[in-house]
Design an enzyme around this catalytic site. Structure first.
Site, PDB file in Angstrom:
ATOM      1  N   SER A   1     -10.663  -2.773   8.098  1.00 33.29           N
ATOM      2  CA  SER A   1     -10.770  -2.284   6.716  1.00 33.29           C
ATOM      3  C   SER A   1     -11.998  -2.826   6.003  1.00 33.29           C
ATOM      4  O   SER A   1     -12.532  -3.879   6.360  1.00 33.29           O
ATOM      5  CB  SER A   1      -9.537  -2.702   5.918  1.00 33.29           C
ATOM      6  OG  SER A   1      -8.371  -2.226   6.524  1.00 33.29           O
TER       7      SER A   1
HETATM    8  N1  SAH Z   1      -5.941  -5.166   9.752  1.00 36.37           N
HETATM    9  C1  SAH Z   1      -6.755  -4.770  10.885  1.00 36.37           C
HETATM   10  C2  SAH Z   1      -7.077  -3.309  10.914  1.00 36.37           C
HETATM   11  C3  SAH Z   1      -5.912  -2.505  11.192  1.00 36.37           C
HETATM   12  S1  SAH Z   1      -6.234  -0.885  11.784  1.00 36.37           S
HETATM   13  C4  SAH Z   1      -8.037  -5.563  10.925  1.00 36.37           C
HETATM   14  O1  SAH Z   1      -8.233  -6.433  10.075  1.00 36.37           O
HETATM   15  O2  SAH Z   1      -8.820  -5.337  11.838  1.00 36.37           O
HETATM   16  C5  SAH Z   1      -4.539  -0.464  12.008  1.00 36.37           C
HETATM   17  C6  SAH Z   1      -3.919  -1.072  13.234  1.00 36.37           C
HETATM   18  O3  SAH Z   1      -2.540  -0.758  13.205  1.00 36.37           O
HETATM   19  C7  SAH Z   1      -4.473  -0.498  14.533  1.00 36.37           C
HETATM   20  O4  SAH Z   1      -4.916  -1.528  15.348  1.00 36.37           O
HETATM   21  C8  SAH Z   1      -3.270   0.228  15.124  1.00 36.37           C
HETATM   22  O5  SAH Z   1      -3.230   0.203  16.538  1.00 36.37           O
HETATM   23  C9  SAH Z   1      -2.118  -0.551  14.528  1.00 36.37           C
HETATM   24  N2  SAH Z   1      -0.833   0.124  14.513  1.00 36.37           N
HETATM   25  C10 SAH Z   1      -0.547   1.422  14.234  1.00 36.37           C
HETATM   26  N3  SAH Z   1       0.777   1.641  14.327  1.00 36.37           N
HETATM   27  C11 SAH Z   1       1.352   0.448  14.673  1.00 36.37           C
HETATM   28  C12 SAH Z   1       2.690   0.018  14.929  1.00 36.37           C
HETATM   29  N4  SAH Z   1       3.734   0.838  14.844  1.00 36.37           N
HETATM   30  N5  SAH Z   1       2.903  -1.269  15.261  1.00 36.37           N
HETATM   31  C13 SAH Z   1       1.866  -2.142  15.353  1.00 36.37           C
HETATM   32  N6  SAH Z   1       0.584  -1.797  15.128  1.00 36.37           N
HETATM   33  C14 SAH Z   1       0.336  -0.515  14.793  1.00 36.37           C
END
Ligand code: SAH
Length: 223
Positions: A67
């Protein structure tokens, strides 16, 4: 003595706080300090390192993104952390947000569904010495029952609605932040549970996140 490149990145990180976070109204000094400290450039791919402190999200592989720094700081401030809390994070991604939370809370439990991302995040967090963090590979829409209930919960992927298991795993007096809405944009929602267990939801503004996929999120095959 530090090399030129490391100095330039340190400078860019401090400038990020002064130009992107403070002017937009972020005030929690502990959050600002964590944003000045955590080396965001180590959580992005090598080719993106020089833009790690710019005012936008960046790709982290597997079609996912880290993000925008402002969004990380805004969501962190919304949790009102004092230092002792047990936090559940859903969507580890690069592990950057995890590291910011680890600086500000007692313990962080983070869940990621993509093995390559979970592995890389674990390695980066270990190398930086964040010993109060556990990363688990599973469907975070189910929460992480074993360590529940949590003082705080943060979801960093966009959900069609607030997953019920996360509300169940939130302590009384707890706070949960989560982007909720459609595929292209969502509303950041702060859910608070008072001492009697009563739930209150508050809108905090628009945002754009990748999808939260899973049992209580978007369907995995419907992309
Ligand atoms: N906060 C992170 C960015 C997140 S992007 C950072 O600082 O880099 C969103 C993430 O959520 C992705 O890696 C995706 O694979 C994960 N995601 C999506 N659905 C999910 C679920 N049900 N359980 C765990 N992770 C999930």
């Amino acid at each position: 003595m530090k090399n030129k490149n490391a100095e330039r990145l340190d400078w860019a990180r401090k400038k990020m706080v002064d130009t992107q976070l403070i002017p937009r109204g972020l005030k929690d000094e502990r959050v600002l300090e964590a944003m000045r400290k955590v080396p965001r450039h180590l959580f992005v791919q090598e080719v993106h390192r020089s833009s790690a402190y710019e005012d936008y999200p960046l790709p982290i592989g597997e079609e996912q993104t880290i993000s925008q720094p402002y969004m990380v700081a805004l969501m962190t401030e919304a949790l009102k952390l004092s230092g002792k809390e047990t936090v559940l994070e859903i969507g580890t991604g690069s592990g950057y947000q995890t590291a910011v939370l680890a600086e500000l809370a007692g313990r962080v439990y983070s869940v990621e569904r993509i093995p390559a991302l979970a592995g890389r995040a674990r390695k980066t967090l270990d190398e930086l010495g964040h010993s109060n963090v556990l990363v688990r590979l599973s469907d975070g829409t189910m929460g992480w029952e074993e360590h529940a209930p949590y003082d705080r919960i943060m979801v960093t992927a966009g959900a069609p609605s607030v997953p019920e298991p996360l509300i169940d795993q939130l302590k009384d007096d707890g706070i949960l932040v989560i982007p909720v809405g459609g595929d292209l944009s969502q509303e950041l929602i702060r859910v608070t549970r008072d001492q009697k267990g009563k739930i209150r939801k508050e809108k905090m503004g628009g945002c754009v996140f990748v999808r939260l996929l899973g049992k209580h999120g978007w369907e995995v095959n419907n992309r």
